[in-house]
Write a protein that holds these residues in place. Structure first.
Motif, PDB file in Angstrom:
ATOM      1  N   SER A 155      -1.412   0.332  -4.542  1.00  9.51           N
ATOM      2  CA  SER A 155      -1.280   0.406  -2.336  1.00  9.51           C
ATOM      3  C   SER A 155       0.170   0.170  -2.840  1.00  9.51           C
ATOM      4  O   SER A 155       0.810   0.405  -3.673  1.00  9.51           O
ATOM      5  N   GLU A 156       0.886   0.437  -1.614  1.00  7.93           N
ATOM      6  CA  GLU A 156       2.032   0.251  -0.927  1.00  7.93           C
ATOM      7  C   GLU A 156       2.437  -0.939  -1.281  1.00  7.93           C
ATOM      8  O   GLU A 156       3.809  -0.999  -1.541  1.00  7.93           O
ATOM      9  N   ASP A 157       2.011  -1.881  -1.929  1.00 10.72           N
ATOM     10  CA  ASP A 157       2.057  -3.466  -2.079  1.00 10.72           C
ATOM     11  C   ASP A 157       2.045  -4.294  -3.263  1.00 10.72           C
ATOM     12  O   ASP A 157       2.185  -4.762  -4.152  1.00 10.72           O
ATOM     13  N   ASN A 158       1.285  -2.968  -3.631  1.00  9.99           N
ATOM     14  CA  ASN A 158       0.005  -4.406  -5.042  1.00  9.99           C
ATOM     15  C   ASN A 158      -0.040  -2.580  -6.369  1.00  9.99           C
ATOM     16  O   ASN A 158      -0.270  -1.636  -6.111  1.00  9.99           O
ATOM     17  N   LEU A 159       0.000  -3.464  -7.533  1.00  7.95           N
ATOM     18  CA  LEU A 159      -0.466  -2.725  -8.703  1.00  7.95           C
ATOM     19  C   LEU A 159      -1.689  -2.868  -9.124  1.00  7.95           C
ATOM     20  O   LEU A 159      -1.540  -4.343  -9.573  1.00  7.95           O
ATOM     21  N   TYR A 160      -2.119  -2.184  -9.895  1.00  5.78           N
ATOM     22  CA  TYR A 160      -4.229  -2.681 -10.155  1.00  5.78           C
ATOM     23  C   TYR A 160      -3.627  -2.918 -11.431  1.00  5.78           C
ATOM     24  O   TYR A 160      -4.135  -1.218 -11.443  1.00  5.78           O
TER      25      TYR A 160
END
Length: 736
Positions: A335-340
């Motif tokens: 996402s724009e905030d997190n990497l999974y």
């Protein structure tokens, strides 16, 4: 029954499962392979699974600490395989392992400057910088994905083999190649993917690092090689004189990448050598500029990899990188905030060691005669006996129990034991076959590990995951094998710490997930066995629920939003064959109406070709162009003549393969075929390169295959121009 008869009975049972092997081992071994320890809950009905550790994230403070940790886990694992893995190791043999030295001294705690992000576009440019143009079809708005072709409002950039081609694509009437250059990369390697951001082009490729080393206690130097992933930043403001600004490299092979604003995120993977690990380093040209901190978890895994996440601001030349020692990265979502980062769970060696003991006490012992159970409990509770003595007495007790039984009674007991083992191992699979999820906060390039979680089942692809606010949603397929097969699908809702807060399980039993798409508070899910159940699932709360479903022939392998009430599905048509099975046919394009979520309907279906027809969209979403405003859908199609007439006048005629693009007009009522754009129609083998893509600039549709770009008017698809850009026999200029 004498011992020979007993052994014969055990041999007969061995064919039905692992219990026979277990008994055979007991009857031929006078001492256990490892110390025998009775679990505290040896006679409980619960299933003991204790392999998680504290899951606390830790950081190695030195290279020696990392090396000692790995060697300790490797020695324990080697010992386990010597005892439990016949054929893997034998006493007196050594394990062949590459031994290398640490490339640089450890420098824990040093941080690189963190870049600042800039807002990104939504992927479709209109109005503010005419002419409008399309960009790569991505999953998440403002999160760009790498591809072998990128374009802006005038130029197209294509990498193939070791070459970069820049095409002045607009206006189409005068389209031309303005630059074709080769990059000096290792033989056999290719330029893999690119990003385009204003006048910066980012290119990824792989090379190898060669180093001399002397094995431990040896004398002769040897060579060792490790993968390097390169991040090349080019200035393409002057198209005819593109220049390399930076050439960074990271240890490991290229896995995936994303770009948010001006920051490129690279995920690279390097295998871990347990005895002399090569630490991931960041180099600029050949100079080491950073050695990322290495983080790990306190529970040993069976296989380790260095997963390095590198964030690079391509305009400020600021770089930050962290390495996480864990299982190899699989499917990613950003996402724009997190990497999974996700992967299938690999249980550590000690799990299987404990499992054999637990299986005996929790599956086998409870089925034995009550008198035998009581005696086993007395033996294992006797503190005067050591572990080997306990096990010998248990083994003798079992043999005496079996030898005093009539044959019919013994057969029934073995059947009950095998049934109990089957059920136990099915529970073990359900507990162990999971997807591991790691969450890394991006924070404008300042990487920070945030949380770890697990969910049952396996992922299909990146579209099986989604982030909405502080919730992470994921769809999985659970499949367990044994005396019976269990297959079903699940949807899980996790909080910001990746703790499960909601679940919907056992969806569409005996079917697999074929496609998934999260759109706001809904999940659209397609499973398949004989027909295509199209599910609408509500995610407005932490308790997912099925709102409606539609069953039609065929299945969708890719779902794409049209608007809030319509979804496009691309997959395959199916029909029942003469033997009662399901046979796949041509490519199917469907438009689903979900206005009434309780009764989703199929608005329109188009079938392209028959057996032998394929589309890259089925495996790569970036091959599809869709623009709602222009009402256009373009997908590459290859159509192999599956039922040719092989002989004409006694001569063999090879079947033809048509390759090109089907272009549809699309609105809320369905599809209208605007036309086909042919790129090749030939027999025999034809090199087809990376793949096929479509994009538009203004009112021109550009279709690209391995050696051809065609330009057609979107209005009526009349051809405007075409351009070949490979194998012209001319000298290729190489950049210094």
């Amino acid at each position: 029954m004498n011992s020979k008869i007993f052994i014969a009975v055990v041999a007969a049972i061995a064919v039905v499962g692992s219990f026979g092997m277990f008994l055979a081992m007991m009857s031929t071994s006078s001492s256990p392979p490892t110390p025998y320890i009775v679990p505290p809950n040896a006679f409980d009905d619960t299933l003991p699974i204790s392999v998680e550790g504290s899951q606390e994230l830790k950081k190695f403070s030195s290279y020696e600490e990392l090396k000692n940790y790995l060697q300790t886990t490797q020695i324990a694992q080697d010992q386990y395989y010597r005892d439990f893995g016949p054929g893997h190791f034998r006493e007196g043999e050594s394990v062949a392992l590459d031994r290398t030295v640490s490339p640089v001294p450890w420098n824990s705690g040093e941080e690189m400057p963190s870049p600042a992000a800039e807002p990104s576009s939504d992927g479709v440019k209109t109005g503010s910088s005419p002419p409008g143009y399309s960009t790569t079809n991505v999953q998440v708005k403002n999160v760009d994905e790498p591809d072998f072709i990128k374009n802006d409002d005038k130029y197209a950039y294509i990498v193939s083999g070791d070459k970069l081609t820049i095409i002045e694509a607009y206006p189409a009437e005068s389209a031309k190649i303005v630059l074709k250059v080769g990059l000096d990369i290792p033989q056999g390697q290719s330029l893999q993917n690119i990003f385009l951001n204003k006048d910066r082009l980012v290119i990824f490729y792989q090379s190898f690092q060669e180093a001399d080393y002397i094995p431990e206690y040896g004398f002769a130097p040897s060579k060792i090689y490790s993968n390097l992933t390169h991040i090349v930043v080019m200035d393409v403001s002057d198209k005819q004189n593109a220049k390399i600004l930076k050439d960074y490299s990271v240890n490991g092979y290229y896995h995936n990448a994303r770009m948010i604003g001006n920051i490129v995120y690279l995920i690279s993977i390097a295998e871990v050598n347990h005895y002399q690990p090569i630490l991931p380093l960041i180099r600029e040209d050949a100079k080491i500029i950073a050695n990322p901190d290495v983080f790990y978890f306190d529970n040993p895994e069976q296989y380790y990899n260095f997963n390095t996440v590198t964030a690079l601001d391509i305009f400020e030349d600021k770089l930050n990188s962290e390495t996480f020692m864990m299982g190899g990265a699989g499917t990613i979502y950003m996402s724009e905030d997190n990497l999974y980062i996700t992967y299938q769970k690999n249980l550590p060696y000690r799990y299987y060691q404990v499992q054999e003991k637990n299986r005996f006490f929790n599956a086998i012992v409870p089925v034995l005669p009550s008198q035998t159970q009581q005696k086993i409990k007395e033996i294992t509770s006797d503190s005067s006996l050591n572990e080997s003595q306990k096990w010998n007495q248990v083994s003798d007790l079992l043999q005496n129990t079996y030898n005093t039984m009539p044959q019919s009674e013994k057969s029934k007991l073995f059947e009950k034991i095998q049934s109990a083992i089957n059920e136990y191992e099915l529970k073990i699979q359900q507990e162990s076959l999971k997807t591991v999820i790691h969450k890394i906060a991006l924070n404008s390039g300042q990487l920070k590990y945030f949380a770890k979680g697990e969910v049952p089942g396996r992922l299909l692809n990146q579209f099986s995951m989604d982030e909405s606010g502080n919730r992470f949603r994921i769809a999985t397929t659970s499949e367990y094998y044994g005396h019976r097969t269990i297959l079903h699908n699940n949807v899980y809702v996790l909080d910001e710490n990746l703790s499960r807060v909601g679940a919907l399980e056992q969806i569409a039993k005996d079917e697999n997930i074929y496609s998934a798409r999260f759109m706001g508070d809904r999940l659209y899910l397609v499973t398949f066995q004989r027909v295509d159940p199209f599910f609408v699932i509500d995610l407005s709360t932490d308790t997912p629920k099925i709102l409606g479903e539609l069953k039609i022939p065929g299945f969708s392998q890719y779902l794409h939003p049209y608007d809030e009430n319509h979804v496009i599905g691309i997959g395959r048509d199916t029909k029942e064959n003469q033997w009662g099975g399901v046979q796949t046919e041509g490519v199917k394009i469907a438009l689903f109406d979900v206005t009434d979520v309780s009764k989703p309907s199929s608005v329109d279906v188009e079938i392209i070709g028959k057996q032998g027809t394929d589309s890259e969209v089925l495996s790569d979403h970036k091959a599809m162009l869709f623009d709602k405003q222009k009402g256009i859908l373009s997908i590459p199609i290859s159509n192999y003549d599956y039922n040719p007439q092989p002989y004409v006048d006694g001569r063999y005629v090879e079947p033809k393969t048509w390759r090109g693009f089907y272009v549809f007009g699309v609105d809320s009522s369905g599809f209208t075929l605007k036309g086909k754009i042919e790129h090749s129609n030939s027999t025999g083998y034809e090199y087809y390169g990376y793949g096929s893509r479509s994009f538009y600039i203004d009112d021109t549709l550009y279709t690209v295959s391995s050696n051809l770009m065609k330009m057609n008017a979107i209005s009526d698809l009349h051809e405007i121009n075409q351009l070949k850009f490979r194998d012209d026999g001319k000298l290729v200029q190489y950049i210094d």
